[in-house]
Write a protein that holds these residues in place. Structure first.
Motif, PDB file in Angstrom:
ATOM      1  N   UNK A 198       0.861  -1.190  -0.032  1.00 34.88           N
ATOM      2  CA  UNK A 198       0.042  -0.061   0.099  1.00 34.88           C
ATOM      3  C   UNK A 198       0.999   1.107  -0.054  1.00 34.88           C
ATOM      4  N   UNK A 199       0.584   2.297  -0.872  1.00 28.02           N
ATOM      5  CA  UNK A 199       1.337   3.349  -1.081  1.00 28.02           C
ATOM      6  C   UNK A 199       1.938   3.476  -2.358  1.00 28.02           C
ATOM      7  N   UNK A 200       2.362   2.379  -2.970  1.00 28.75           N
ATOM      8  CA  UNK A 200       2.988   2.494  -4.100  1.00 28.75           C
ATOM      9  C   UNK A 200       2.061   3.118  -5.252  1.00 28.75           C
ATOM     10  N   UNK A 201       2.823   3.820  -6.246  1.00 27.61           N
ATOM     11  CA  UNK A 201       2.120   4.469  -7.236  1.00 27.61           C
ATOM     12  C   UNK A 201       2.078   3.605  -8.291  1.00 27.61           C
ATOM     13  N   UNK A 202       2.262   2.011  -8.314  1.00 31.63           N
ATOM     14  CA  UNK A 202       2.467   1.481  -9.587  1.00 31.63           C
ATOM     15  C   UNK A 202       1.241   0.463  -9.554  1.00 31.63           C
ATOM     16  N   UNK A 203       0.339   0.775  -8.848  1.00 31.30           N
ATOM     17  CA  UNK A 203      -1.170   0.208  -8.632  1.00 31.30           C
ATOM     18  C   UNK A 203      -2.235   1.479  -8.190  1.00 31.30           C
ATOM     19  N   UNK A 204      -3.628   0.973  -7.938  1.00 30.61           N
ATOM     20  CA  UNK A 204      -4.277   2.044  -7.350  1.00 30.61           C
ATOM     21  C   UNK A 204      -4.951   1.573  -6.143  1.00 30.61           C
ATOM     22  N   UNK A 205      -4.846   0.323  -5.899  1.00 29.00           N
ATOM     23  CA  UNK A 205      -5.663   0.046  -4.293  1.00 29.00           C
ATOM     24  C   UNK A 205      -4.832  -1.374  -3.826  1.00 29.00           C
ATOM     25  N   UNK A 206      -3.503  -1.007  -3.933  1.00 33.83           N
ATOM     26  CA  UNK A 206      -2.676  -2.140  -3.003  1.00 33.83           C
ATOM     27  C   UNK A 206      -2.799  -2.405  -1.652  1.00 33.83           C
ATOM     28  N   UNK A 207      -2.926  -3.772  -1.211  1.00 31.76           N
ATOM     29  CA  UNK A 207      -3.191  -3.962   0.088  1.00 31.76           C
ATOM     30  C   UNK A 207      -1.910  -3.778   0.873  1.00 31.76           C
ATOM     31  N   UNK A 208      -2.129  -3.522   2.402  1.00 34.50           N
ATOM     32  CA  UNK A 208      -0.948  -3.394   3.104  1.00 34.50           C
ATOM     33  C   UNK A 208      -0.506  -4.678   3.914  1.00 34.50           C
ATOM     34  N   UNK A 209      -0.797  -5.884   3.175  1.00 32.63           N
ATOM     35  CA  UNK A 209      -0.447  -7.086   3.831  1.00 32.63           C
ATOM     36  C   UNK A 209       0.870  -7.620   2.745  1.00 32.63           C
ATOM     37  N   UNK A 210       1.842  -8.239   3.461  1.00 30.97           N
ATOM     38  CA  UNK A 210       3.078  -8.497   2.677  1.00 30.97           C
ATOM     39  C   UNK A 210       2.886  -9.485   1.901  1.00 30.97           C
ATOM     40  N   UNK A 211       2.056 -10.575   1.927  1.00 30.93           N
ATOM     41  CA  UNK A 211       1.924 -11.609   0.955  1.00 30.93           C
ATOM     42  C   UNK A 211       0.641 -12.138   0.780  1.00 30.93           C
ATOM     43  N   UNK A 212       0.270 -12.897   0.045  1.00 28.59           N
ATOM     44  CA  UNK A 212      -1.162 -13.467  -0.354  1.00 28.59           C
ATOM     45  C   UNK A 212      -0.957 -14.797  -0.828  1.00 28.59           C
ATOM     46  N   UNK A 213      -2.097 -15.408  -1.627  1.00 25.09           N
ATOM     47  CA  UNK A 213      -1.965 -16.711  -2.199  1.00 25.09           C
ATOM     48  C   UNK A 213      -2.880 -16.509  -3.585  1.00 25.09           C
ATOM     49  N   UNK A 214      -2.387 -17.265  -4.547  1.00 28.95           N
ATOM     50  CA  UNK A 214      -2.896 -17.415  -5.691  1.00 28.95           C
ATOM     51  C   UNK A 214      -4.696 -17.456  -5.521  1.00 28.95           C
ATOM     52  N   UNK A 215      -5.075 -18.425  -4.570  1.00 24.31           N
ATOM     53  CA  UNK A 215      -6.329 -18.930  -4.451  1.00 24.31           C
ATOM     54  C   UNK A 215      -7.154 -17.603  -4.004  1.00 24.31           C
ATOM     55  N   UNK A 216      -6.621 -16.739  -2.912  1.00 19.86           N
ATOM     56  CA  UNK A 216      -7.237 -15.636  -2.119  1.00 19.86           C
ATOM     57  C   UNK A 216      -7.268 -14.515  -3.357  1.00 19.86           C
ATOM     58  N   UNK A 217      -6.191 -14.282  -4.320  1.00 17.19           N
ATOM     59  CA  UNK A 217      -6.416 -13.260  -5.156  1.00 17.19           C
ATOM     60  C   UNK A 217      -7.469 -13.550  -6.075  1.00 17.19           C
ATOM     61  N   UNK A 218      -7.425 -14.785  -6.591  1.00 16.74           N
ATOM     62  CA  UNK A 218      -8.651 -15.436  -7.538  1.00 16.74           C
ATOM     63  C   UNK A 218     -10.012 -15.029  -6.935  1.00 16.74           C
ATOM     64  N   UNK A 219     -10.189 -15.156  -5.783  1.00 19.97           N
ATOM     65  CA  UNK A 219     -11.307 -14.998  -5.039  1.00 19.97           C
ATOM     66  C   UNK A 219     -11.657 -13.486  -4.844  1.00 19.97           C
ATOM     67  N   UNK A 220     -10.765 -12.601  -4.507  1.00 18.73           N
ATOM     68  CA  UNK A 220     -10.967 -11.299  -4.001  1.00 18.73           C
ATOM     69  C   UNK A 220     -10.322 -10.127  -4.638  1.00 18.73           C
ATOM     70  N   UNK A 221      -9.309 -10.374  -5.477  1.00 16.48           N
ATOM     71  CA  UNK A 221      -8.546  -9.376  -6.090  1.00 16.48           C
ATOM     72  C   UNK A 221      -9.706  -8.727  -7.195  1.00 16.48           C
ATOM     73  N   UNK A 222      -9.892  -7.422  -7.267  1.00 15.48           N
ATOM     74  CA  UNK A 222     -10.927  -6.904  -8.208  1.00 15.48           C
ATOM     75  C   UNK A 222     -10.600  -7.454  -9.761  1.00 15.48           C
ATOM     76  N   UNK A 223      -9.353  -7.371  -9.853  1.00 15.21           N
ATOM     77  CA  UNK A 223      -8.837  -7.386 -11.359  1.00 15.21           C
ATOM     78  C   UNK A 223      -9.032  -9.058 -11.775  1.00 15.21           C
ATOM     79  N   UNK A 224      -9.472 -10.056 -10.961  1.00 10.71           N
ATOM     80  CA  UNK A 224      -9.348 -11.377 -11.240  1.00 10.71           C
ATOM     81  C   UNK A 224     -10.850 -11.741 -11.598  1.00 10.71           C
TER      82      UNK A 224
END
Length: 470
Positions: A198-224
């Protein structure tokens, strides 16, 4: 296997050390320019840093790969994807391996497999990591760089907006859609280790957690959540924040090859306020790094104020002129940290520094500016003696703003000074008050003294003024 996470809060940049403890070898993924932390870890864990992996040619910070090569003789593992405009240059004498989709290489018992994931940039690659030191024969995670973040994906418009390469936003969005489809086919259990938070200008809505999983992003990442390319492309390109000016500089620096830190000028101490004033008269830049409140009460005319906090590096990249020598007014106890921050975005021409409080005590005829509350600002506007200059991002302004406010985003202000109306008092306003203070200093440094800074910003305005009028 050893895996360590490093995070630069001022850049919202994550890097990783991955080591095979059996062979004592380690690599750094997307290294920051200041490699001290990696050296300390290697010494503590008795590891030899043998490689530096880059997911792409970074635009938001200076990579530390060449520093690692100079210090340890490490091998650079870099992308050979993308067209001729996106190839690394000046690699003569530097051990390196050019990588394409499907390539593999080993670091001890660790296997890294390359996955071409264009979209953010044409040459972007990700690294799938398998630890064969045990019984694993499948990857445990993927280093995604600026491809997939926690809750977001990399923006495809930087090449067009920051580097001026026309048409790349649309083509990048199409490539990102295809890359995401490949990402969705990966196993859900795979850990995802991105290069930013979070805070990087390389995206528009980055989360503030250090890591995730493919399954979690598939379920909840808006872009997926998109099945058709057109809808995805529209959503991806909408609402992206303005890219800092320095992104174009970083892209070039990391592509061509930057100076080594050991070859940069050593800043000299300045003890006289008169010397600071003389530097300003010569056209040199002087950055006052004190808190905004202290600066507003008294500063040397011509200096620019960027307080030394977690936002410092970003705004320095926006505001500092890379082509002019730079001098610093600061608490000298943080000089080393300040130099690391500035050099992380390629601000290398720092020639001098002074203890701010000592210089302020010497200086005569200090300049200042007034801070006013939203209620006071509203009265000034109603009397017709002032107008509001909103220095927030475009998306913030579009979501709601003070009636008749002029909009110039703070980072672009230095190049748009002639658009500022000086016939009335300028009320400088942002969301909470921090950015407007920087903007006020930029205006003051450019000879615009008829201004006030609105404390509390638009948020406070809504509470004190807008709610009362409703």
């Amino acid at each position: 296997m050893l895996l360590r996470y490093f995070y630069d809060e001022k850049l919202a940049h994550a890097s990783y050390v991955v080591g095979c403890q059996k062979t004592g070898e380690a690599v750094v993924v997307d290294p920051m320019r200041d490699i001290t932390a990696y050296e300390e870890l290697a010494k503590k864990e008795k590891l030899n840093i043998v490689g530096a992996l880059e997911t792409h040619i970074h635009a938001d910070f200076v990579s530390g790969s060449r520093e690692l090569n100079d210090r340890f003789g490490t091998k650079l593992y870099i992308s050979d994807e993308g067209d001729a405009d996106w190839k690394y240059q000046n690699l003569d004498g530097i051990s390196h391996q050019l990588l394409k989709d499907g390539d593999q290489f080993n670091i001890g018992n660790l296997v890294f497999e390359v996955m071409h994931t264009p979209g953010h940039t044409p040459e972007s690659i990700s690294f799938l990591l398998t630890d064969k030191g045990g019984s694993a024969d499948k990857p445990m995670g993927i280093f995604t760089g600026d491809f997939v973040f926690v809750g977001d994906v990399g923006r495809p418009d930087l090449l067009e907006k920051a580097a001026g390469i026309q048409g790349t936003s649309e083509s990048g969005a199409v490539a990102m859609f295809e890359s995401i489809e490949r990402f969705k086919a990966l196993p859900d259990y795979l850990q995802v280790w991105p290069a930013h938070g979070a805070g990087s200008a390389c995206g528009k809505s980055l989360g503030a957690v250090p890591s995730t999983t493919v399954g979690y992003e598939k379920a909840f990442n808006w872009a997926m959540q998109f099945d058709d390319e057109a809808s995805f492309k529209k959503a991806l390109l909408e609402g992206q924040p303005e890219p800092p000016y320095y992104f174009a500089v970083m892209k070039s620096v990391n592509k061509v090859g930057q100076k080594l830190i050991k070859d940069l000028p050593e800043p000299k101490e300045i003890t006289s306020a008169a010397d600071i004033e003389a530097l300003l008269a010569e056209g040199k830049q002087v950055l006052d790094m004190r808190p905004a409140d202290a600066y507003s009460k008294g500063h040397i005319q011509g200096t620019i104020n960027i307080p030394f906090n977690n936002s410092f590096t970003n705004w320095a990249g926006w505001v500092v002129d890379y082509d002019k020598p730079l001098y610093l007014l600061l608490d000298t106890n943080v000089l080393d940290e300040a130099l690391v921050a500035l050099r992380s975005v390629g601000i290398d021409e720092v020639y001098g520094f002074a203890e701010a409080e000592n210089v302020m005590a010497q200086a005569e005829n200090l300049a200042s500016y007034e801070n006013v509350s939203p209620s006071e600002a509203s009265e000034m506007v109603e009397k017709g003696e002032a107008y509001v200059l909103d220095v927030r991002n475009q998306t913030e302004f579009d979501e709601g703003h003070i009636d008749n406010a002029q909009h110039i985003m703070v980072g672009t202000l230095k190049n748009r000074i002639d658009e500022v109306d000086t016939d009335k008092t300028v009320i400088v306003q942002c969301q909470a008050g921090a950015r407007s203070a920087i903007a006020a200093s930029v205006l003051k440094a450019n000879g615009i003294d008829n201004l006030v800074n609105m404390t509390g910003g638009y948020s406070k305005w809504q509470q004190e003024v807008a709610s009362v009028k409703q």
